[in-house]
Write a protein that holds these residues in place. Structure first.
Motif, PDB file in Angstrom:
ATOM      1  N   ASP A 110      27.558  82.627 -47.128  1.00  0.00           N
ATOM      2  CA  ASP A 110      28.734  83.070 -47.862  1.00  0.00           C
ATOM      3  C   ASP A 110      30.031  82.476 -47.337  1.00  0.00           C
ATOM      4  OD1 ASP A 110      28.569  86.417 -46.375  1.00  0.00           O
ATOM      5  OD2 ASP A 110      28.840  84.434 -45.498  1.00  0.00           O
ATOM      6  N   SER A 111      29.955  81.657 -46.307  1.00  0.00           N
ATOM      7  CA  SER A 111      31.147  80.980 -45.802  1.00  0.00           C
ATOM      8  C   SER A 111      30.815  79.503 -45.650  1.00  0.00           C
ATOM      9  CB  SER A 111      31.581  81.550 -44.447  1.00  0.00           C
ATOM     10  OG  SER A 111      31.919  82.912 -44.557  1.00  0.00           O
ATOM     11  N   TRP A 112      31.727  78.651 -46.111  1.00  0.00           N
ATOM     12  CA  TRP A 112      31.495  77.207 -46.094  1.00  0.00           C
ATOM     13  C   TRP A 112      32.711  76.490 -45.518  1.00  0.00           C
ATOM     14  CZ3 TRP A 112      26.927  74.938 -47.889  1.00  0.00           C
ATOM     15  CH2 TRP A 112      26.033  75.817 -48.516  1.00  0.00           C
ATOM     16  N   GLY A 113      32.430  75.455 -44.730  1.00  0.00           N
ATOM     17  CA  GLY A 113      33.496  74.615 -44.217  1.00  0.00           C
ATOM     18  C   GLY A 113      33.909  73.578 -45.241  1.00  0.00           C
ATOM     19  N   GLN A 114      34.867  72.757 -44.872  1.00  0.00           N
ATOM     20  CA  GLN A 114      35.444  71.812 -45.815  1.00  0.00           C
ATOM     21  C   GLN A 114      34.663  70.513 -45.936  1.00  0.00           C
ATOM     22  OE1 GLN A 114      36.150  71.799 -42.739  1.00  0.00           O
ATOM     23  NE2 GLN A 114      36.628  69.705 -42.144  1.00  0.00           N
ATOM     24  N   GLY A 115      33.741  70.256 -45.042  1.00  0.00           N
ATOM     25  CA  GLY A 115      32.940  69.037 -45.112  1.00  0.00           C
ATOM     26  C   GLY A 115      33.482  67.913 -44.265  1.00  0.00           C
ATOM     27  N   THR A 116      32.576  67.108 -43.757  1.00  0.00           N
ATOM     28  CA  THR A 116      32.939  65.916 -43.000  1.00  0.00           C
ATOM     29  C   THR A 116      32.075  64.759 -43.488  1.00  0.00           C
ATOM     30  OG1 THR A 116      33.258  65.009 -40.754  1.00  0.00           O
ATOM     31  CG2 THR A 116      31.361  66.462 -41.081  1.00  0.00           C
ATOM     32  N   GLN A 117      32.695  63.603 -43.695  1.00  0.00           N
ATOM     33  CA  GLN A 117      31.999  62.460 -44.276  1.00  0.00           C
ATOM     34  C   GLN A 117      31.193  61.718 -43.220  1.00  0.00           C
ATOM     35  OE1 GLN A 117      32.018  61.147 -47.636  1.00  0.00           O
ATOM     36  NE2 GLN A 117      30.384  59.859 -46.766  1.00  0.00           N
ATOM     37  N   VAL A 118      29.944  61.443 -43.541  1.00  0.00           N
ATOM     38  CA  VAL A 118      29.078  60.595 -42.718  1.00  0.00           C
ATOM     39  C   VAL A 118      28.671  59.398 -43.568  1.00  0.00           C
ATOM     40  CG1 VAL A 118      26.839  60.400 -41.580  1.00  0.00           C
ATOM     41  CG2 VAL A 118      28.228  62.470 -41.287  1.00  0.00           C
TER      42      VAL A 118
END
Length: 122
Positions: A110-118
């Motif tokens: 129910d909680s998500w971070g903003q993402g990081t590109q790989v």
């Protein structure tokens, strides 16, 4: 819970990267943590999960033996990615859920971070 993912970047095929996810609260004993990824034009998919207190782990078949999820006893969760492949290229998201054991379904978070590109080059 607010989550901040970091550690993404550019790697060559066969190389390694380590992703980190810092939570706004201590999650070690109260949250299951997971990593998901989404490649361009594809659905978000499960990568790895770790249960409360690190008691269980689960991995997608595509990353078994190459990726390792871990967590410290505070606010941080990690994804060690070895032997990277071009198909690992995606935005990686960390997520937190109220469950106890490792879980692959996105509905359990129910909680998500903003993402990081790989990005993995061949």
């Amino acid at each position: 819970v607010q989550l901040q993912a970091s550690g993404g970047g550019l790697a060559q095929a066969g190389g390694s990267l380590r992703l980190s996810c810092e939570a706004s609260i201590r999650t070690f004993s109260i949250r299951v943590m997971g990593w998901f990824r989404q490649a361009p034009g594809k659905e978000r998919e499960f990568v790895a999960s770790i249960g409360r207190r690190g008691g269980s782990t689960e991995y997608a078949d595509s990353v078994k033996g190459r990726f390792t999820i871990s967590r410290d006893n505070g606010r941080n969760t990690y994804l060690q990615m070895n032997t990277l492949k071009p198909e690992d290229t995606a935005v990686y998201y960390c997520a937190a859920g109220h469950g106890s054991t490792a879980w692959s379904g996105p509905g359990g978070y129910d909680s998500w971070g903003q993402g990081t590109q790989v990005t993995v080059s061949s």
